[in-house]
Design a protein around this motif. Structure first.
Motif, mmCIF file in Angstrom:
data_model
loop_
_atom_site.group_PDB
_atom_site.id
_atom_site.type_symbol
_atom_site.label_atom_id
_atom_site.label_comp_id
_atom_site.label_asym_id
_atom_site.label_seq_id
_atom_site.Cartn_x
_atom_site.Cartn_y
_atom_site.Cartn_z
ATOM 1 N N ALA A 137 -14.831 10.708 -21.409
ATOM 2 C CA ALA A 137 -15.158 12.108 -21.645
ATOM 3 C C ALA A 137 -14.207 12.663 -22.670
ATOM 4 O O ALA A 137 -13.004 12.580 -22.522
ATOM 5 C CB ALA A 137 -15.018 12.885 -20.349
ATOM 6 N N SER A 138 -14.751 13.238 -23.726
ATOM 7 C CA SER A 138 -13.865 13.762 -24.761
ATOM 8 C C SER A 138 -13.467 15.180 -24.372
ATOM 9 O O SER A 138 -14.304 16.002 -24.026
ATOM 10 C CB SER A 138 -14.557 13.756 -26.108
ATOM 11 O OG SER A 138 -15.374 14.890 -26.220
ATOM 12 N N THR A 139 -12.193 15.427 -24.417
ATOM 13 C CA THR A 139 -11.713 16.759 -24.058
ATOM 14 C C THR A 139 -11.464 17.601 -25.292
ATOM 15 O O THR A 139 -11.014 18.718 -25.210
ATOM 16 C CB THR A 139 -10.414 16.644 -23.247
ATOM 17 O OG1 THR A 139 -9.559 15.733 -23.930
ATOM 18 C CG2 THR A 139 -10.669 16.187 -21.841
ATOM 19 N N LYS A 140 -11.768 17.020 -26.455
ATOM 20 C CA LYS A 140 -11.550 17.746 -27.703
ATOM 21 C C LYS A 140 -12.544 18.906 -27.805
ATOM 22 O O LYS A 140 -13.717 18.754 -27.479
ATOM 23 C CB LYS A 140 -11.759 16.788 -28.863
ATOM 24 C CG LYS A 140 -10.493 16.595 -29.684
ATOM 25 C CD LYS A 140 -10.829 15.842 -30.936
ATOM 26 C CE LYS A 140 -10.391 14.382 -30.840
ATOM 27 N NZ LYS A 140 -10.918 13.579 -31.935
ATOM 28 N N THR A 141 -12.080 20.023 -28.283
ATOM 29 C CA THR A 141 -13.015 21.136 -28.511
ATOM 30 C C THR A 141 -13.747 20.889 -29.833
ATOM 31 O O THR A 141 -13.163 20.399 -30.790
ATOM 32 C CB THR A 141 -12.270 22.471 -28.596
ATOM 33 O OG1 THR A 141 -11.187 22.315 -29.508
ATOM 34 C CG2 THR A 141 -11.760 22.920 -27.254
ATOM 35 N N PRO A 142 -15.055 21.240 -29.882
ATOM 36 C CA PRO A 142 -15.795 21.019 -31.122
ATOM 37 C C PRO A 142 -15.261 21.918 -32.213
ATOM 38 O O PRO A 142 -14.704 22.982 -31.939
ATOM 39 C CB PRO A 142 -17.221 21.409 -30.740
ATOM 40 C CG PRO A 142 -17.097 22.288 -29.562
ATOM 41 C CD PRO A 142 -15.857 21.853 -28.844
ATOM 42 N N PRO A 143 -15.423 21.517 -33.482
ATOM 43 C CA PRO A 143 -14.922 22.347 -34.579
ATOM 44 C C PRO A 143 -15.623 23.694 -34.588
ATOM 45 O O PRO A 143 -16.793 23.788 -34.236
ATOM 46 C CB PRO A 143 -15.289 21.534 -35.832
ATOM 47 C CG PRO A 143 -16.380 20.620 -35.397
ATOM 48 C CD PRO A 143 -16.122 20.337 -33.954
ATOM 49 N N PRO A 144 -14.900 24.744 -34.949
ATOM 50 C CA PRO A 144 -15.511 26.085 -34.894
ATOM 51 C C PRO A 144 -16.723 26.172 -35.801
ATOM 52 O O PRO A 144 -16.718 25.635 -36.914
ATOM 53 C CB PRO A 144 -14.379 27.005 -35.379
ATOM 54 C CG PRO A 144 -13.437 26.111 -36.124
ATOM 55 C CD PRO A 144 -13.541 24.768 -35.487
ATOM 56 N N LYS A 145 -17.778 26.848 -35.306
ATOM 57 C CA LYS A 145 -19.015 26.948 -36.072
ATOM 58 C C LYS A 145 -18.820 27.805 -37.298
ATOM 59 O O LYS A 145 -18.017 28.735 -37.290
ATOM 60 C CB LYS A 145 -20.103 27.561 -35.177
ATOM 61 C CG LYS A 145 -20.890 26.506 -34.446
ATOM 62 C CD LYS A 145 -22.001 27.155 -33.650
ATOM 63 C CE LYS A 145 -22.541 26.179 -32.640
ATOM 64 N NZ LYS A 145 -23.331 26.831 -31.618
ATOM 65 N N LYS A 146 -19.599 27.494 -38.318
ATOM 66 C CA LYS A 146 -19.535 28.290 -39.534
ATOM 67 C C LYS A 146 -20.021 29.699 -39.222
ATOM 68 O O LYS A 146 -21.024 29.860 -38.515
ATOM 69 C CB LYS A 146 -20.443 27.669 -40.582
ATOM 70 C CG LYS A 146 -19.699 27.345 -41.862
ATOM 71 C CD LYS A 146 -20.670 26.830 -42.894
ATOM 72 C CE LYS A 146 -19.932 26.135 -44.006
ATOM 73 N NZ LYS A 146 -20.854 25.564 -44.980
#
Lengths: 294, 197
Positions: free
Chosen positions: A40-49
């Protein structure tokens, strides 16, 4: 703001990493359930444009919309409203404008040639048996007087929808203390709402047949007719309404340009019919057939 | 305002909005039970029934909601009135008034204080289709069948409905798969108790 403090955390983290954690982490791995293989990736997704904001409303192409003549739309609407009370269900008009999202809005009151809200009961507070009272009565007020009305209201009997006070009677009304009863219902006359007036007759007349309209999200909506209206009556009302809007738009033309994009007629139970602007199409029914009661 | 395409589809669609029970659409009002032309001598139709459906008034209400709009659309000049009373044991009647040959027209009928209905149909404990059948028999109305163009439109709508149902299943499958995946991931992180699955 670069403090010396900001250098401390790396040191502490280094220390805990190299000594304390590995020993504690190892046994926990063995206890974890089988699914932990799924990583499970705990990384937050990159902020949306950030979405580009627009300052106009989306305008749809009206070629895709079937448009109706007034008589055709009335035939449909009368069928959808079958069996309803002809004075309660109303024709509504929606006028879509080509305009900016931010900017001045169209807002006004007008008096239609054929009144829509005929059952409004208006109460006028002024000395009875005076010329003002007679004027108010002739303009269509249902309740005229001073002390009688105060006594009635104090007993809790409020059988009117609007209340107007003559400027000379204002002091007397304030002394009577109606605020507790009329205030919560929004009926208490005050100068701020324009219900304390000197020209009672005119105000009553405007109130009885007048209605307010205002542009919201690029659309002006207003009730323009009762179901019992004939096509000619409705046409006059629609024309008066549109002319008034055009006049309002003309007045603000030096600041902002507004145009009418689409006109839609609907009613309480019916869908909206986009109007083509013509009164009668070649294959629509005779006007006389819609003149009968619902 | 709503997108033009959405509004247009709503106008064309043949279905009933479940929440409002108000059928809203163009083809719906042209085609179906109740698409008939009443003879010229029918001057008025009036209905009376209970405000609620208990006591056998459901058929009358359904008749009003589902078939009367079609009748009114095809016969716009005939007034149709409904009065609803408060007692479940009260009558559920449909009155048909006709301008008889002796009187000149509807004017004479309306001037008399209480015109007597020519036909009366008892709608109590009847289904809406039965009520319509009786109405057709008594007034000898001509039923209108769907024209070729309308039939084509109906067929096109059926195809569209089938397609949207298939699409809906496809989307549901994808969504379910996604939700399952998310649930497993949460389980893996230990946020969810294994017993609750």
């Amino acid at each position: 703001m670069a403090h010396a403090r900001s250098f401390i955390p790396p040191f502490t983290r280094l220390a805990t990493c190299s000594i304390a954690i590995p020993k504690r982490e190892l046994p926990r791995f063995a206890v974890l359930p089988l699914q932990s293989i799924r990583c499970a990736s705990t990384k937050t997704p990159p902020p949306k444009k950030k979405k580009k904001t627009r300052n106009t409303f989306i305008q749809y192409d009206l070629k895709e919309m079937q448009q109706f003549s007034l008589v055709d739309a009335m035939q449909y609407i009368r069928a959808f409203e079958v069996g309803r009370d002809p004075s309660s269900a109303k024709y509504e008009m929606h006028v879509r404008l080509r305009t900016l999202k931010n900017g001045p809005v169209v807002r006004n009151r007008l008096r239609l040639p054929h009144a829509v809200n005929t059952d409004i009961r208006i109460c006028v507070i002024c000395p009875p048996d005076s010329a003002i009272a007679a004027e108010a009565r002739s303009a269509g007020a249902t309740l005229v007087g001073e002390d009688e009305i105060f006594a009635q209201v104090k007993e809790g009997i409020v059988n009117f929808d609007r209340c107007i006070c003559h400027a000379d009677s204002l002091a007397k009304m304030n002394k009577a203390g109606l605020g507790r009863i009329l205030g919560p219902r929004g009926l208490l006359p005050s100068t701020k709402t324009g219900t304390v007036v000197t020209n009672v007759g005119k105000t009553v007349k405007n109130m009885a047949g007048g209605s307010e309209y205002r542009e919201r999200m690029g659309v002006v909506r207003m009730a323009v007719g009762q179901l019992g209206f004939t096509p000619d009556q409705l046409r006059e009302n629609v024309k008066a309404f549109l002319d008034e809007i055009k006049k309002d738009m003309g007045q603000m033309s030096d600041r902002i340009s507004k145009e009418i994009h689409e006109v839609v007629l609907s009613s309480t139970q019916s869908p909206g019919f986009s109007l083509s602007g013509e009164f009668k199409a070649p294959n629509s029914i005779a006007t006389k057939e819609l003149g009968t009661p619902l | 305002m709503v997108h033009v395409k959405v509004r247009m589809r709503k106008l064309r669609e043949v279905s009933i909005i479940p929440a409002a029970h108000v059928p809203l659409f163009l083809l719906w009002i042209r085609v179906g039970p109740g698409a008939l032309i009443l003879p010229k001598d029918v001057s008025k139709i009036s209905l009376e029934f209970h405000k609620q459906i208990n006591g056998g008034h459901m058929g009358a209400k359904k008749f009003w909601r589902e078939m009367l709009p079609r009748i009114k659309y095809r016969n716009p000049s005939i007034p149709i009135q409904i009065s609803r009373h408060d007692s479940p044991s009260g009558p559920a009647l449909l009155h048909i008034y006709t301008a008889s040959a002796g009187t000149p027209s509807a004017d004479a009928a309306s001037s008399s204080p209480e015109p007597t209905p020519t036909h009366t149909i008892d709608m109590k404990l009847q289904t809406s289709s039965l009520i319509l059948q009786q109405l057709i028999e008594k007034t000898k109305a001509t039923i209108l069948d769907a024209t070729e163009q309308e039939q084509e439109e109906l067929a096109a709508l059926e195809i569209q409905k089938a397609r949207s149902e298939a699409d809906r299943a496809l989307v549901r499958e994808k969504l379910d798969a996604k939700r399952r995946e998310e649930k497993l991931l949460r389980l893996a992180r230990g946020e969810l108790e294994a017993a609750s699955v």
